[in-house]
Scaffold this active site. Structure first.
Site, PDB file in Angstrom:
ATOM      1  N   SER A 127       0.848  -1.176   0.000  1.00 17.83           N
ATOM      2  CA  SER A 127       0.000   0.000   0.000  1.00 17.83           C
ATOM      3  C   SER A 127       0.892   1.239   0.000  1.00 17.83           C
ATOM      4  O   SER A 127       1.740   1.385   0.873  1.00 17.83           O
ATOM      5  CB  SER A 127      -0.890  -0.039   1.248  1.00 17.83           C
ATOM      6  OG  SER A 127      -1.666   1.129   1.339  1.00 17.83           O
ATOM      7  N   LYS A 134      -0.989  -0.815  -4.445  1.00 21.92           N
ATOM      8  CA  LYS A 134      -2.230  -0.092  -4.115  1.00 21.92           C
ATOM      9  C   LYS A 134      -1.869   1.353  -3.832  1.00 21.92           C
ATOM     10  O   LYS A 134      -0.997   1.624  -2.997  1.00 21.92           O
ATOM     11  CB  LYS A 134      -2.887  -0.749  -2.897  1.00 21.92           C
ATOM     12  CG  LYS A 134      -3.867   0.112  -2.108  1.00 21.92           C
ATOM     13  CD  LYS A 134      -4.678  -0.744  -1.151  1.00 21.92           C
ATOM     14  CE  LYS A 134      -4.872  -0.076   0.195  1.00 21.92           C
ATOM     15  NZ  LYS A 134      -5.696  -0.894   1.111  1.00 21.92           N
ATOM     16  N   LYS A 159      -3.001   4.960  -2.394  1.00 23.00           N
ATOM     17  CA  LYS A 159      -3.975   5.696  -1.598  1.00 23.00           C
ATOM     18  C   LYS A 159      -4.373   6.936  -2.393  1.00 23.00           C
ATOM     19  O   LYS A 159      -3.495   7.608  -2.967  1.00 23.00           O
ATOM     20  CB  LYS A 159      -3.345   6.108  -0.269  1.00 23.00           C
ATOM     21  CG  LYS A 159      -3.099   4.928   0.666  1.00 23.00           C
ATOM     22  CD  LYS A 159      -4.422   4.378   1.170  1.00 23.00           C
ATOM     23  CE  LYS A 159      -4.226   3.440   2.348  1.00 23.00           C
ATOM     24  NZ  LYS A 159      -5.514   2.943   2.853  1.00 23.00           N
ATOM     25  N   ASP A 201      -7.251   3.003  -3.124  1.00 17.51           N
ATOM     26  CA  ASP A 201      -8.030   2.993  -1.881  1.00 17.51           C
ATOM     27  C   ASP A 201      -8.280   4.427  -1.437  1.00 17.51           C
ATOM     28  O   ASP A 201      -7.334   5.170  -1.182  1.00 17.51           O
ATOM     29  CB  ASP A 201      -7.253   2.231  -0.793  1.00 17.51           C
ATOM     30  CG  ASP A 201      -8.035   2.108   0.510  1.00 17.51           C
ATOM     31  OD1 ASP A 201      -9.205   2.550   0.565  1.00 17.51           O
ATOM     32  OD2 ASP A 201      -7.464   1.558   1.483  1.00 17.51           O
ATOM     33  N   GLU A 255     -11.231   0.747  -3.871  1.00 22.73           N
ATOM     34  CA  GLU A 255     -11.588   0.376  -2.495  1.00 22.73           C
ATOM     35  C   GLU A 255     -12.233   1.545  -1.763  1.00 22.73           C
ATOM     36  O   GLU A 255     -11.662   2.636  -1.718  1.00 22.73           O
ATOM     37  CB  GLU A 255     -10.302  -0.074  -1.784  1.00 22.73           C
ATOM     38  CG  GLU A 255     -10.481  -0.531  -0.350  1.00 22.73           C
ATOM     39  CD  GLU A 255      -9.147  -0.997   0.267  1.00 22.73           C
ATOM     40  OE1 GLU A 255      -8.161  -1.196  -0.487  1.00 22.73           O
ATOM     41  OE2 GLU A 255      -9.089  -1.146   1.496  1.00 22.73           O
ATOM     42  N   ASP A 314     -14.128  -1.952   2.320  1.00 24.48           N
ATOM     43  CA  ASP A 314     -13.270  -2.162   3.479  1.00 24.48           C
ATOM     44  C   ASP A 314     -14.061  -1.704   4.714  1.00 24.48           C
ATOM     45  O   ASP A 314     -14.759  -2.516   5.359  1.00 24.48           O
ATOM     46  CB  ASP A 314     -11.956  -1.371   3.281  1.00 24.48           C
ATOM     47  CG  ASP A 314     -11.035  -1.352   4.493  1.00 24.48           C
ATOM     48  OD1 ASP A 314     -11.402  -1.905   5.544  1.00 24.48           O
ATOM     49  OD2 ASP A 314      -9.931  -0.772   4.416  1.00 24.48           O
ATOM     50  N   LYS A 373     -10.451  -7.543   7.124  1.00 29.58           N
ATOM     51  CA  LYS A 373      -9.545  -7.222   8.231  1.00 29.58           C
ATOM     52  C   LYS A 373     -10.159  -7.796   9.499  1.00 29.58           C
ATOM     53  O   LYS A 373     -11.246  -7.359   9.919  1.00 29.58           O
ATOM     54  CB  LYS A 373      -9.407  -5.704   8.391  1.00 29.58           C
ATOM     55  CG  LYS A 373      -8.650  -5.014   7.273  1.00 29.58           C
ATOM     56  CD  LYS A 373      -8.651  -3.509   7.487  1.00 29.58           C
ATOM     57  CE  LYS A 373      -7.891  -2.808   6.382  1.00 29.58           C
ATOM     58  NZ  LYS A 373      -8.147  -1.348   6.385  1.00 29.58           N
ATOM     59  N   GLY A 418      -4.630  -4.693   5.654  1.00 30.29           N
ATOM     60  CA  GLY A 418      -3.576  -4.537   6.648  1.00 30.29           C
ATOM     61  C   GLY A 418      -3.805  -3.296   7.474  1.00 30.29           C
ATOM     62  O   GLY A 418      -4.466  -2.357   7.021  1.00 30.29           O
TER      63      GLY A 418
HETATM   64  O1  SMG Z   1      -0.730  -2.901   6.681  1.00 28.23           O
HETATM   65  O2  SMG Z   1       0.135  -2.447   4.743  1.00 28.23           O
HETATM   66  C1  SMG Z   1      -0.669  -2.239   5.649  1.00 28.23           C
HETATM   67  C2  SMG Z   1      -1.624  -1.066   5.518  1.00 28.23           C
HETATM   68  C3  SMG Z   1      -2.508  -1.199   4.344  1.00 28.23           C
HETATM   69  O3  SMG Z   1      -3.474   0.719   3.345  1.00 28.23           O
HETATM   70  C4  SMG Z   1      -3.517  -0.078   4.252  1.00 28.23           C
HETATM   71  N1  SMG Z   1      -4.450   0.005   5.228  1.00 28.23           N
HETATM   72  O4  SMG Z   1      -7.689   1.273   4.556  1.00 28.23           O
HETATM   73  O5  SMG Z   1      -6.750  -0.472   3.847  1.00 28.23           O
HETATM   74  C5  SMG Z   1      -6.703   0.552   4.507  1.00 28.23           C
HETATM   75  C6  SMG Z   1      -5.471   0.997   5.263  1.00 28.23           C
HETATM   76  C7  SMG Z   1      -5.831   1.274   6.682  1.00 28.23           C
HETATM   77  C8  SMG Z   1      -4.719   1.765   7.523  1.00 28.23           C
HETATM   78  S1  SMG Z   1      -4.341   3.425   7.332  1.00 28.23           S
HETATM   79  C9  SMG Z   1      -5.454   4.283   8.334  1.00 28.23           C
HETATM   80 MG    MG Z   2      -8.750   0.308   2.942  1.00 29.83          MG
END
Ligand code: SMG
Ligand code: MG
Length: 366
Positions: free
Chosen positions: A133, A159, A161, A187, A212, A237, A261, A289
Site C-alpha cells: 500500500s 495499491k 492511496k 483505496d 476500495e 473495506d 480485516k 492490513g
Molecule cells: O498494513 O500495509 C498495511 C496497511 C494497508 O493501506 C492499508 N491500510 O484502509 O486499507 C486501509 C489501510 C488502513 C490503515 S491506514 C489508516
Molecule cells: Mg482500505
C-alpha cells in the site's frame, strides 16, 4: 482454559517512512499487544486500532482501557476462543478490542493443542501473494520513485492511496511509467461524496483491479450506485464490519470484492465467516492490513491462506514499515510470503526487543 493473568503491553514503533492517507499522516504506531497466560500455554495478539480514532472510532488508548476494564472482567472462568464473543456481547462495538482478546485466547488454545492458526482456520495456501500500500505523496516524481522501489523489491501488486486532488493523475503517471501489466488498485478510505462520481469515473480507463471504499462507511447504497456505474470492480473495506454486513452489501450490489480485516469485523472467527459468505456468493476476497507488527501480520497470513483469498493482500514484508519488527521479520521473496506453520500464530515477540521498545506494561488478573 483458565486464564491466570493478562498483560497489556504498549510499544511505540517509528515507521521507516511517513504513511499518508486521506485520514492524515502517520509517522509512528502506538501498538497494544496482549499476552494471555494459562497453565497450558501463553497466547499473544495485537490490537489493530490506531493512535487516533480516524480509520474507525477505535483508538489504542481506548482499546487498552476497554479491554482491561470492560472485556477481561466478562470472560468466563473456563474460557475457549469460541466462548469469547458470546461473553462480550453485552458490550457494544469495540470490535478491534474484542478481536484482540479472542485472538490471544485462540493463540493460547492452539499452542496448547500444537495446532497452527492456518490449519485451524482451514487454510489451503502455504504462501500468499504480497501487495504493498503506497501512501499519498507530495509529488508525482516522488511517487514514481517509491512505486519503482517496491516493484524492484518484488511486490506483486501496488495499491495507491487516493483522495480528492490525488487520484486520476497519480494513477495515470504510474500506468505511463510502469505499463499496463502492473497489478494496480486504489483505496480512498471514504474520502469521496456521491457527487464525485463523474470525476472519478475517469479511473475506469486504467484497468485497475478494484477501487476500495470510495464513499463513507455508512453509504452502502451509494456504493451500490457506483458499482453499477463503474466498469472497475468496487471493493469494500470500512463498510464491512461483520459477516452480516458483507452479505447485505453483496445482496445490494455494493461491491464485487471484499477486503477482510479481522480487527474490523471482531476477530478471526468472524473473519472466516466473512470469507465463507463471500465465497458462497462468488465474491473474491483479500486480506487488508493495519500496519501490523509481526504479531498481527502472522495471524493475517494464516487467514489469507483460506481458499477464497484469490487477490493479492496488503501483507507486505516487515521492512515496509519497521526497521526493527517485534518478531523475526517477514520477508517477501518473488512476491510471496510463507504462511507460518508453528503452533498458534506461529511467532512471539523477541524478548529483548520487546523489553527495549515497550513503554508501558499493565497486568490484569480477571
Ligand atoms: O498494513 O500495509 C498495511 C496497511 C494497508 O493501506 C492499508 N491500510 O484502509 O486499507 C486501509 C489501510 C488502513 C490503515 S491506514 C489508516
Ligand atoms: Mg482500505
Amino acid at each position: 482454559m483458565k486464564i491466570e493473568s493478562v498483560e497489556l503491553v504498549r510499544v511505540e514503533l517509528p515507521l521507516v517512512t511517513p504513511f499518508r492517507t486521506s485520514f492524515g499522516t502517520q509517522t509512528r504506531r502506538d501498538v497494544l499487544l496482549i499476552r494471555v497466560l494459562t497453565p497450558e500455554a501463553e497466547g499473544w495478539a495485537e490490537c489493530v486500532a490506531g493512535k487516533h480514532p480516524v480509520y474507525s472510532s477505535e483508538y489504542t488508548e481506548g482499546a487498552h482501557r476497554v479491554i482491561a476494564d470492560e472485556l477481561l472482567p466478562r470472560l468466563p472462568g473456563d474460557v475457549t476462543a469460541a466462548s469469547v464473543m458470546p461473553a462480550l456481547s453485552g458490550v457494544q462495538g469495540h470490535r478491534m478490542a474484542k478481536a484482540t482478546v479472542e485472538t490471544a485466547v485462540l493463540d493460547a488454545q492452539l499452542r496448547a493443542a500444537g495446532m497452527s492458526l492456518a490449519h485451524y482456520l482451514g487454510a489451503t495456501q502455504s504462501e500468499i501473494v504480497s501487495g504493498v500500500s503506497v501512501g499519498i505523496h507530495d509529488s508525482i516524481p516522488g511517487l514514481l520513485d517509491t512505486v519503482g522501489g517496491y516493484l524492484d523489491a518484488g511486490y506483486a501488486r501496488i495499491k495507491l492511496k487516493i483522495e480528492p486532488g490525488w487520484d486520476v493523475a497519480p494513477v495515470a503517471a504510474v500506468r505511463e511509467r510502469f505499463g499496463d501489466n502492473v497489478a494496480l488498485q486504489v483505496d480512498a478510505n471514504c474520502a469521496y461524496a456521491r457527487s464525485d462520481i463523474r470525476r472519478l469515473r475517469a479511473l475506469d480507463e486504467f484497468g485497475l483491479l478494484l477501487i476500495e471504499q470510495p464513499l463513507p462507511e455508512e453509504d452502502v447504497a451509494g456504493h451500490a450506485q457506483w458499482a453499477a456505474a463503474f466498469d472497475t470492480p468496487i471493493c469494500l473495506d470500512e463498510s464491512v464490519v461483520s459477516a452480516q454486513a458483507a452479505a447485505e452489501a453483496i445482496r445490494l450490489g455494493a461491491c464485487s470484492i471484499v477486503n477482510i480485516k479481522p480487527g474490523r469485523v471482531g476477530g478471526y472467527l468472524e473473519a472466516r465467516r466473512v470469507h465463507d459468505v463471500c465465497q458462497a456468493a462468488g465474491v473474491p476476497v483479500w486480506a487488508g492490513g493495519m500496519l501490523e507488527t509481526g504479531i498481527g501480520r502472522a495471524a493475517n497470513l494464516a487467514l489469507a491462506g483460506l481458499p477464497n483469498f484469490t487477490l493479492p493482500s496488503d501483507i507486505s514484508g516487515s521492512d515496509r514499515y519497521y526497521q526493527q519488527d517485534l518478531t523475526e521479520p517477514f520477508t517477501v521473496v518473488d512476491g510471496l510470503i510463507p504462511v507460518p506453520t508453528g503452533p498458534g500464530i506461529g511467532v512471539t515477540p523477541i524478548p529483548d526487543v520487546l523489553a527495549e521498545l515497550a513503554v508501558r506494561r499493565e497486568v490484569v488478573r480477571p
